[in-house]
Design a protein around this motif. Sequence first.
Motif, PDB file in Angstrom:
ATOM      1  N   GLU A  52      33.756  36.501  47.427  1.00  0.00           N
ATOM      2  CA  GLU A  52      33.072  36.973  48.632  1.00  0.00           C
ATOM      3  C   GLU A  52      32.378  38.301  48.380  1.00  0.00           C
ATOM      4  OE1 GLU A  52      34.621  36.757  52.581  1.00  0.00           O
ATOM      5  OE2 GLU A  52      36.133  35.276  52.015  1.00  0.00           O
ATOM      6  N   ILE A  53      33.031  39.172  47.616  1.00  0.00           N
ATOM      7  CA  ILE A  53      32.430  40.480  47.314  1.00  0.00           C
ATOM      8  C   ILE A  53      31.118  40.293  46.557  1.00  0.00           C
ATOM      9  CG2 ILE A  53      32.697  42.596  45.971  1.00  0.00           C
ATOM     10  CD1 ILE A  53      35.699  42.471  46.573  1.00  0.00           C
ATOM     11  N   MET A  54      31.122  39.426  45.543  1.00  0.00           N
ATOM     12  CA  MET A  54      29.903  39.175  44.781  1.00  0.00           C
ATOM     13  C   MET A  54      28.823  38.573  45.669  1.00  0.00           C
ATOM     14  SD  MET A  54      29.086  36.627  41.552  1.00  0.00           S
ATOM     15  CE  MET A  54      30.574  37.016  40.661  1.00  0.00           C
ATOM     16  N   PHE A  55      29.201  37.593  46.486  1.00  0.00           N
ATOM     17  CA  PHE A  55      28.239  36.928  47.355  1.00  0.00           C
ATOM     18  C   PHE A  55      27.610  37.916  48.331  1.00  0.00           C
ATOM     19  CE2 PHE A  55      26.768  34.293  50.851  1.00  0.00           C
ATOM     20  CZ  PHE A  55      26.234  33.185  50.216  1.00  0.00           C
ATOM     21  N   ASN A  56      28.417  38.785  48.902  1.00  0.00           N
ATOM     22  CA  ASN A  56      27.881  39.774  49.843  1.00  0.00           C
ATOM     23  C   ASN A  56      26.899  40.715  49.164  1.00  0.00           C
ATOM     24  OD1 ASN A  56      29.097  39.010  52.283  1.00  0.00           O
ATOM     25  ND2 ASN A  56      31.012  40.032  51.745  1.00  0.00           N
ATOM     26  N   GLN A  57      27.244  41.171  47.950  1.00  0.00           N
ATOM     27  CA  GLN A  57      26.361  42.096  47.247  1.00  0.00           C
ATOM     28  C   GLN A  57      25.031  41.440  46.892  1.00  0.00           C
ATOM     29  OE1 GLN A  57      28.225  43.852  43.828  1.00  0.00           O
ATOM     30  NE2 GLN A  57      29.704  45.013  45.023  1.00  0.00           N
ATOM     31  N   PHE A 107      19.202  54.644  25.396  1.00  0.00           N
ATOM     32  CA  PHE A 107      20.286  54.425  26.354  1.00  0.00           C
ATOM     33  C   PHE A 107      20.889  53.042  26.145  1.00  0.00           C
ATOM     34  CE2 PHE A 107      17.332  51.642  28.327  1.00  0.00           C
ATOM     35  CZ  PHE A 107      18.054  50.812  29.189  1.00  0.00           C
ATOM     36  N   LEU A 108      22.111  52.891  26.623  1.00  0.00           N
ATOM     37  CA  LEU A 108      22.781  51.596  26.691  1.00  0.00           C
ATOM     38  C   LEU A 108      23.607  51.589  27.967  1.00  0.00           C
ATOM     39  CD1 LEU A 108      23.680  48.871  25.486  1.00  0.00           C
ATOM     40  CD2 LEU A 108      25.506  50.110  24.296  1.00  0.00           C
ATOM     41  N   ARG A 109      23.333  50.631  28.841  1.00  0.00           N
ATOM     42  CA  ARG A 109      24.110  50.511  30.073  1.00  0.00           C
ATOM     43  C   ARG A 109      25.445  49.843  29.730  1.00  0.00           C
ATOM     44  NH1 ARG A 109      22.996  50.055  35.881  1.00  0.00           N
ATOM     45  NH2 ARG A 109      25.109  50.061  36.773  1.00  0.00           N
ATOM     46  N   VAL A 110      26.535  50.450  30.179  1.00  0.00           N
ATOM     47  CA  VAL A 110      27.885  49.928  29.947  1.00  0.00           C
ATOM     48  C   VAL A 110      28.518  49.678  31.307  1.00  0.00           C
ATOM     49  CG1 VAL A 110      30.118  50.342  28.847  1.00  0.00           C
ATOM     50  CG2 VAL A 110      28.029  51.270  27.803  1.00  0.00           C
ATOM     51  N   ASN A 111      28.574  48.410  31.694  1.00  0.00           N
ATOM     52  CA  ASN A 111      29.116  48.045  33.005  1.00  0.00           C
ATOM     53  C   ASN A 111      30.607  47.771  32.870  1.00  0.00           C
ATOM     54  OD1 ASN A 111      26.591  48.103  34.467  1.00  0.00           O
ATOM     55  ND2 ASN A 111      26.028  46.311  33.272  1.00  0.00           N
ATOM     56  N   ASN A 112      31.380  48.828  33.095  1.00  0.00           N
ATOM     57  CA  ASN A 112      32.804  48.794  32.778  1.00  0.00           C
ATOM     58  C   ASN A 112      33.711  48.694  33.997  1.00  0.00           C
ATOM     59  OD1 ASN A 112      32.315  51.383  33.727  1.00  0.00           O
ATOM     60  ND2 ASN A 112      32.164  52.218  31.651  1.00  0.00           N
ATOM     61  N   GLN A 113      33.157  48.227  35.125  1.00  0.00           N
ATOM     62  CA  GLN A 113      33.922  47.985  36.342  1.00  0.00           C
ATOM     63  C   GLN A 113      34.536  49.262  36.925  1.00  0.00           C
ATOM     64  OE1 GLN A 113      36.301  44.321  36.398  1.00  0.00           O
ATOM     65  NE2 GLN A 113      35.542  43.851  34.344  1.00  0.00           N
ATOM     66  N   LEU A 114      33.938  50.412  36.613  1.00  0.00           N
ATOM     67  CA  LEU A 114      34.393  51.664  37.226  1.00  0.00           C
ATOM     68  C   LEU A 114      33.717  51.896  38.567  1.00  0.00           C
ATOM     69  CD1 LEU A 114      34.439  54.042  34.114  1.00  0.00           C
ATOM     70  CD2 LEU A 114      36.351  52.830  35.170  1.00  0.00           C
ATOM     71  N   ILE A 115      32.649  51.141  38.857  1.00  0.00           N
ATOM     72  CA  ILE A 115      31.969  51.243  40.141  1.00  0.00           C
ATOM     73  C   ILE A 115      32.101  49.902  40.860  1.00  0.00           C
ATOM     74  CG2 ILE A 115      30.338  53.004  39.366  1.00  0.00           C
ATOM     75  CD1 ILE A 115      28.254  50.842  38.985  1.00  0.00           C
ATOM     76  N   ASP A 116      31.828  49.899  42.154  1.00  0.00           N
ATOM     77  CA  ASP A 116      32.025  48.698  42.963  1.00  0.00           C
ATOM     78  C   ASP A 116      30.979  47.631  42.694  1.00  0.00           C
ATOM     79  OD1 ASP A 116      34.257  49.777  44.204  1.00  0.00           O
ATOM     80  OD2 ASP A 116      33.095  50.668  45.829  1.00  0.00           O
ATOM     81  N   GLU A 117      29.799  48.041  42.248  1.00  0.00           N
ATOM     82  CA  GLU A 117      28.712  47.093  42.031  1.00  0.00           C
ATOM     83  C   GLU A 117      29.061  46.085  40.941  1.00  0.00           C
ATOM     84  OE1 GLU A 117      24.222  47.156  40.114  1.00  0.00           O
ATOM     85  OE2 GLU A 117      25.192  49.018  40.675  1.00  0.00           O
TER      86      GLU A 117
END
Length: 341
Positions: A33-38, A251-261
């Motif tokens: 649901e969180i993913m769908f809402n975003q 740069f390199l984006r590192v999506n490490n689940q530290l933010i809600d997005e």
Amino acid sequence: MHNYSIINYDAKYQKDILKLWNDEVGFIFPISEIMFNQKVNNCKYFKKEASFIALDKDDSVLGFILGKAFDNNPIIEKYYNKGWISLIYISRKVRKNGIGSKLLENCENKLRDLGVTSISIGSDIHNFFPGIPNDFDNLSNSFFRKRGYVINVYTHDLIRKLTKEDMVKYQDYNNNQYIEEYYDENLGKVCKRVIDVELRYAKKTDQEELLDFFKRCFYGRWYDECLEYFQNNQIRKEYLLALVKGKIVGFLRVNNQLIDEISYNINWKDRFNKLVGIGPLGVDIEYRCHGIAKMLLYYSISDSAKNGYSDAMIDWTGLVTYYQRFGYEVWKCYHYASKNL
């Protein structure tokens, strides 16, 4: 012939939409649901008027289509008059009853009314998929081809297991240095010197310079995503920077689940123990061919392993052979698909 009705998207059916999807394909691509809402309800590009639900006689969901349209923000000029089908699904039990065709026709007509002149399947902003997943056994490809869509080349999601050895194996690739040639006027010849590259994560104070870097080198979707990141999140350890003499050069984006997005490359994090998403990656054209991209990638492998991540994913890329050098292999494949209205 199955009797059904089609209505405009209504959020009250969200749980039923998710149940249909997760019951039938959630073991491959689980959507929360969180993913769908975003990616849908809270996405400014989502168009309720171009999204539809097919209902059975008992009001149960048989299928759905979710449309998006770009707002013609000048930052991403190539998306002008662009629309997307973010997600479409028809229950297996009612296929070949015209439901998918009707949903698609309604969506296309409404997107056309909104000024959209070209549609892509997936690859939308805040997307679920970069294209048509190959996991759907080419049924989707055939469906869209018959309805005027051009099915193009593959793109891929790549995966790499992270190990204890990775914690130190790649910690200081090439000592984060490269050799630069320059002409020394006093000596009258070409000489060489060692250039140090600093690798660190961006801080809030880097915002202006980092946005200037994107504006200069990668203006478009990556700039827009960085702008959105600084506006909507606490700044932690997401943008890994390469600096030469204090100047951002990569740069390199590192999506490490530290933010809600939930960023694209951690969409399917529930399939893994602890997933980190790697990318996008970019280096200023004036500083390429010095191994800076390798430094960033090796640093991300080492740092992610040290922080307990089990797997690293690079999504939406055609550079398979390049990333294989760093231990990545193909996890999922997708086909690009588009249509001019």
